[in-house]
Design a protein around this motif. Structure first.
Motif, short mmCIF file in Angstrom:
data_model
loop_
_atom_site.label_atom_id
_atom_site.label_comp_id
_atom_site.label_asym_id
_atom_site.label_seq_id
_atom_site.Cartn_x
_atom_site.Cartn_y
_atom_site.Cartn_z
N ALA A 14 32.88 51.62 42.53
CA ALA A 14 31.93 50.67 41.97
C ALA A 14 32.69 49.40 41.60
O ALA A 14 33.86 49.46 41.21
N GLN A 15 32.01 48.25 41.68
CA GLN A 15 32.69 46.99 41.39
C GLN A 15 33.25 46.95 39.97
O GLN A 15 34.35 46.47 39.73
N SER A 16 32.48 47.49 39.01
CA SER A 16 32.95 47.46 37.62
C SER A 16 34.24 48.24 37.47
O SER A 16 35.14 47.83 36.71
N SER A 42 34.48 48.19 47.47
CA SER A 42 33.52 48.24 46.37
C SER A 42 32.10 48.22 46.93
O SER A 42 31.68 47.23 47.54
N ASN A 44 27.95 50.46 46.33
CA ASN A 44 27.20 51.23 45.34
C ASN A 44 27.52 52.71 45.44
O ASN A 44 28.03 53.20 46.45
N GLU A 112 24.87 45.65 38.75
CA GLU A 112 25.39 46.41 39.89
C GLU A 112 24.23 47.10 40.60
O GLU A 112 23.74 48.12 40.13
N ALA A 115 23.75 51.14 41.08
CA ALA A 115 24.49 51.89 40.06
C ALA A 115 23.61 53.02 39.53
O ALA A 115 22.46 52.79 39.13
N ASP A 140 24.02 41.83 41.29
CA ASP A 140 25.03 42.65 41.97
C ASP A 140 26.45 42.13 41.74
O ASP A 140 27.28 42.15 42.63
N SER A 141 26.71 41.64 40.54
CA SER A 141 28.04 41.15 40.18
C SER A 141 28.16 41.19 38.67
O SER A 141 27.34 40.60 37.96
N ILE A 142 29.17 41.89 38.18
CA ILE A 142 29.38 41.98 36.74
C ILE A 142 29.62 40.60 36.15
O ILE A 142 29.03 40.23 35.12
N THR A 162 33.56 46.49 30.56
CA THR A 162 33.43 45.24 31.31
C THR A 162 33.10 44.04 30.43
O THR A 162 33.22 42.90 30.88
#
Length: 218
Positions: A14-16, A42, A44, A112, A115, A140-142, A162
């Motif tokens: 996951a991006q986070s 990265s 989902n 996200e 998620a 779709d970006s923290i 985060t």
């Protein structure tokens, strides 16, 4: 060389987790096992888990509930607390108690897409079946979500790790609401890939690095 970690290791995340948990782990792996070539993607959670089952990824890190996952071995690395955040000027920051109706009536910023914790949040609030649900801004970006929340566009449920810096310096505020479910950072790999030395090394390194992060948060 046969028992020593080597070769290419294709990892999902996951991006986070990529941005806030895994960089020290990747650095450790590069120094400790220079013969392992790491490729990190990265995406989902469900896409990554499917890719591991199909052999397109060797393993993946994800945030989710603890449950059996067909065809996969999983290990829990740490609890991953979630926090609902708003900008300092948002009306809900002046409340000592927040109801679910107030959450349903607020603009929600999704940090996200895909998620699993956000899907659990929507289920808990009955948002999936709501006829007149609140607006959703899906970024779709923290980092983009944090900027949008800070500017007052809405509220967002994100992993606390985060937004630790923004909560500490006042750019974001913690809202007095706790999710009615718990999620954990986990690591998953195919059951038939359990003897892969690189995967075994990554499991061990991840447990060590993440436990140190949790013990001494930034």
């Amino acid at each position: 060389m046969n028992g020593e970690p080597h070769g290419k290791l294709v990892i999902g995340s996951a991006q986070s987790l990529t941005d806030y948990r895994l960089l020290p782990l990747i650095e450790y792996m590069c120094w400790r096992y220079p013969s392992v070539q790491i490729s990190l993607h990265s995406r989902n959670t469900q896409a990554n888990l499917t890719a591991v089952r199909e052999g397109r990824l060797d393993c993946t890190f994800f945030i989710g509930s603890v449950e059996p996952r067909e065809g996969l071995e999983t290990t829990v690395l740490c609890p991953e607390p979630l926090v609902m955040v708003a900008g300092p000027t948002h009306a809900l920051t002046r409340r000592s108690v927040i109801t679910e109706d107030e959450l349903r009536g607020s603009t929600l910023i999704r940090a996200e897409n895909g998620a699993s914790y956000y899907e659990q949040f929507e289920q808990a609030l009955g948002l999936q079946d709501a006829e007149s649900r609140s607006p959703v801004l899906a970024l779709d970006s923290i980092d983009a979500a944090k900027r949008a929340v800070a500017s007052g566009l809405g509220i967002s449920l994100v992993p606390e790790v985060t937004v630790a810096a923004e909560l500490a310096d006042g750019r974001l505020c913690r809202l007095p609401w706790v999710p009615p479910f718990r999620v954990y950072t986990q690591f998953a790999w195919r059951q038939d890939n359990s003897t892969n030395p690189s995967v075994t090394a990554l499991v061990s390194a991840a447990a060590q690095v993440v436990s140190e992060q949790v013990a001494t948060p930034a």
